[in-house]
Write a protein that holds these residues in place. Structure first.
Motif, PDB file in Angstrom:
ATOM      1  N   GLU A  54      50.348  39.397  48.573  1.00 41.77           N
ATOM      2  CA  GLU A  54      50.457  38.074  47.958  1.00 41.77           C
ATOM      3  C   GLU A  54      51.061  38.190  46.561  1.00 41.77           C
ATOM      4  OE1 GLU A  54      47.884  39.327  49.493  1.00 41.77           O
ATOM      5  OE2 GLU A  54      47.569  37.973  51.193  1.00 41.77           O
ATOM      6  N   ALA A  55      50.620  39.200  45.802  1.00 35.38           N
ATOM      7  CA  ALA A  55      51.148  39.377  44.450  1.00 35.38           C
ATOM      8  C   ALA A  55      52.643  39.691  44.500  1.00 35.38           C
ATOM      9  CB  ALA A  55      50.394  40.486  43.720  1.00 35.38           C
ATOM     10  N   ALA A  56      53.038  40.579  45.411  1.00 40.14           N
ATOM     11  CA  ALA A  56      54.459  40.947  45.523  1.00 40.14           C
ATOM     12  C   ALA A  56      55.294  39.737  45.929  1.00 40.14           C
ATOM     13  CB  ALA A  56      54.627  42.084  46.528  1.00 40.14           C
ATOM     14  N   ALA A  57      54.750  38.919  46.845  1.00 34.73           N
ATOM     15  CA  ALA A  57      55.485  37.721  47.275  1.00 34.73           C
ATOM     16  C   ALA A  57      55.646  36.748  46.111  1.00 34.73           C
ATOM     17  CB  ALA A  57      54.748  37.053  48.441  1.00 34.73           C
ATOM     18  N   LYS A  58      54.604  36.596  45.315  1.00 31.00           N
ATOM     19  CA  LYS A  58      54.656  35.671  44.175  1.00 31.00           C
ATOM     20  C   LYS A  58      55.647  36.165  43.132  1.00 31.00           C
ATOM     21  CE  LYS A  58      52.263  32.363  43.393  1.00 31.00           C
ATOM     22  NZ  LYS A  58      52.671  30.928  43.631  1.00 31.00           N
ATOM     23  N   VAL A  59      55.681  37.472  42.916  1.00 31.43           N
ATOM     24  CA  VAL A  59      56.649  38.053  41.980  1.00 31.43           C
ATOM     25  C   VAL A  59      58.076  37.746  42.444  1.00 31.43           C
ATOM     26  CG1 VAL A  59      57.645  40.286  41.295  1.00 31.43           C
ATOM     27  CG2 VAL A  59      55.190  39.863  40.995  1.00 31.43           C
ATOM     28  N   ARG A  60      58.305  37.921  43.754  1.00 31.13           N
ATOM     29  CA  ARG A  60      59.650  37.656  44.286  1.00 31.13           C
ATOM     30  C   ARG A  60      59.979  36.164  44.214  1.00 31.13           C
ATOM     31  NH1 ARG A  60      58.142  41.749  47.967  1.00 31.13           N
ATOM     32  NH2 ARG A  60      57.379  40.205  49.457  1.00 31.13           N
ATOM     33  N   GLU A  61      58.992  35.341  44.534  1.00 25.77           N
ATOM     34  CA  GLU A  61      59.204  33.882  44.504  1.00 25.77           C
ATOM     35  C   GLU A  61      59.722  33.443  43.128  1.00 25.77           C
ATOM     36  OE1 GLU A  61      55.601  31.631  45.448  1.00 25.77           O
ATOM     37  OE2 GLU A  61      56.245  30.062  44.029  1.00 25.77           O
ATOM     38  N   HIS A  62      59.127  34.001  42.068  1.00 19.80           N
ATOM     39  CA  HIS A  62      59.521  33.598  40.720  1.00 19.80           C
ATOM     40  C   HIS A  62      60.678  34.426  40.173  1.00 19.80           C
ATOM     41  CE1 HIS A  62      56.409  30.660  40.422  1.00 19.80           C
ATOM     42  NE2 HIS A  62      55.407  31.511  40.411  1.00 19.80           N
ATOM     43  N   GLY A  63      61.073  35.452  40.898  1.00 20.96           N
ATOM     44  CA  GLY A  63      62.199  36.272  40.447  1.00 20.96           C
ATOM     45  C   GLY A  63      61.906  37.101  39.205  1.00 20.96           C
ATOM     46  N   PHE A  64      60.627  37.462  39.003  1.00 24.27           N
ATOM     47  CA  PHE A  64      60.279  38.255  37.827  1.00 24.27           C
ATOM     48  C   PHE A  64      60.832  39.673  37.918  1.00 24.27           C
ATOM     49  CE2 PHE A  64      56.267  35.555  37.730  1.00 24.27           C
ATOM     50  CZ  PHE A  64      56.598  34.885  36.568  1.00 24.27           C
ATOM     51  N   ALA A  65      61.227  40.212  36.759  1.00 29.05           N
ATOM     52  CA  ALA A  65      61.329  41.662  36.629  1.00 29.05           C
ATOM     53  C   ALA A  65      59.912  42.170  36.399  1.00 29.05           C
ATOM     54  CB  ALA A  65      62.212  42.019  35.435  1.00 29.05           C
ATOM     55  N   VAL A  66      59.538  43.233  37.114  1.00 27.76           N
ATOM     56  CA  VAL A  66      58.233  43.859  36.866  1.00 27.76           C
ATOM     57  C   VAL A  66      58.487  45.044  35.943  1.00 27.76           C
ATOM     58  CG1 VAL A  66      56.221  44.993  37.885  1.00 27.76           C
ATOM     59  CG2 VAL A  66      57.289  43.036  39.039  1.00 27.76           C
ATOM     60  N   THR A  67      58.127  44.876  34.676  1.00 24.66           N
ATOM     61  CA  THR A  67      58.561  45.826  33.644  1.00 24.66           C
ATOM     62  C   THR A  67      57.633  47.036  33.540  1.00 24.66           C
ATOM     63  OG1 THR A  67      57.401  44.535  31.921  1.00 24.66           O
ATOM     64  CG2 THR A  67      59.703  44.008  32.344  1.00 24.66           C
ATOM     65  N   GLY A  68      56.625  47.061  34.378  1.00 25.70           N
ATOM     66  CA  GLY A  68      55.727  48.208  34.452  1.00 25.70           C
ATOM     67  C   GLY A  68      54.550  47.822  35.323  1.00 25.70           C
TER      68      GLY A  68
END
Ligand code: ZN
Length: 280
Positions: A54-68
């Motif tokens: 769910e967290a990974a999907a939400k990150v992709r949905e918002h197009g975030f860079a995951v900086t760490g």
């Protein structure tokens, strides 16, 4: 006075610990997106509570860079069983970081094993632990970022306390897939910091964390300041890392149990945006 350019607002990242006081991870990710934040850096316990998928999907949905991804490490153990448990847990952290599309796995390397006074031994375990994790992380393509911590954490959190020590580890273990997370809170006091940033260079600088050092600091862990409220010359440190060619995010990481964690998170994000522009 030196005229500095304000940082690109698109380079602001929020470490999700900054907003954990009143929001869960879902609320944090949605809130950051609402404020136009482009980067986030989540913690494992928050990801576990939300669910990795769910967290990974939400990150992709918002197009975030995951900086760490925070965090791996804690290598030293009093027994072989403890060390093996840390090894296995770190491999899972690498897997999770990959699933989230993180730019690196941040390593808080650990301090003394329970009952030990052997800090040299702990440091040797850290070196061996990072080396062993590299064998797993390198082929998987997940960079490991050693975060030197202020020496006040040497006993219980990290016995790598200077950027020089982190650079030494990179020299010894090899730069491929290994670098350093520079957090102004941990490095600002170091008289050797500018030469060590130059020694690290853009290749090794995998993350740049910002907050401020309050005077007085009322709690060594949970009283970090908002940028501009303390004594760290953040623009000078940003200049130093960017002079090496670092073009990555500026990640706000504030543990503040009695202040920022109690405020409305929308206010905290808005303050991060403003202070990033005016104080960094
Ligand atoms: Zn940090």
């Amino acid at each position: 006075m030196n005229e500095r350019t304000a940082p690109d607002p698109g380079l602001l990242s929020i470490n999700t610990a900054t907003l954990r006081g009143r929001w869960n991870l879902r609320e944090i990710l949605d809130g950051c997106a609402r404020h136009g934040i482009k980067g986030v850096s989540p913690w494992r316990d928050q990801v576990r509570a939300m669910g990795l998928k769910e967290a990974a999907a939400k990150v992709r949905e918002h197009g975030f860079a995951v900086t760490g991804y925070c965090r791996g490490g804690m290598f030293p153990g009093a027994t072989e069983a403890e060390r093996l448990a840390a090894r296995d847990d770190n491999r899972r952290a690498v897997d999770e970081a990959l699933e989230l599309g993180s730019q690196c796995l941040v390593l808080v390397v650990g301090g003394l094993p329970k009952g030990s006074k052997d800090i040299a031994g702990a440091r040797a375990q850290v070196r061996d632990g990072i080396g062993e994790l590299l064998d797993y992380a390198r082929p998987a393509g997940m960079p490991l970022a050693i975060e030197p911590l202020h020496p006040m954490y040497a006993a219980d959190r990290a016995c790598v306390n200077t950027t020089a020590h982190a650079n030494d580890l990179c020299d010894e273990l090899g730069d491929d897939g290994l670098g350093i997370a520079l957090d102004v809170y941990h490095i600002w006091w170091d008289p050797d910091i500018l030469p060590q940033i130059a020694r690290a260079g853009a290749k090794r600088i995998l993350a740049f964390h910002i907050c401020d050092w309050l005077v007085p600091t009322r709690d060594v862990l949970l009283d970090r300041g908002m940028m501009g409220d303390g004594v760290i010359d953040i623009p000078a440190l940003r200049d130093a890392v960017e002079a090496q060619g670092y073009r990555g995010f500026h990640e706000v990481e504030i543990f503040s149990a009695e202040d920022w964690w109690k405020r409305p998170p929308d206010e905290v994000i808005a303050t991060c945006v403003e202070r990033h522009r005016s104080c960094c």
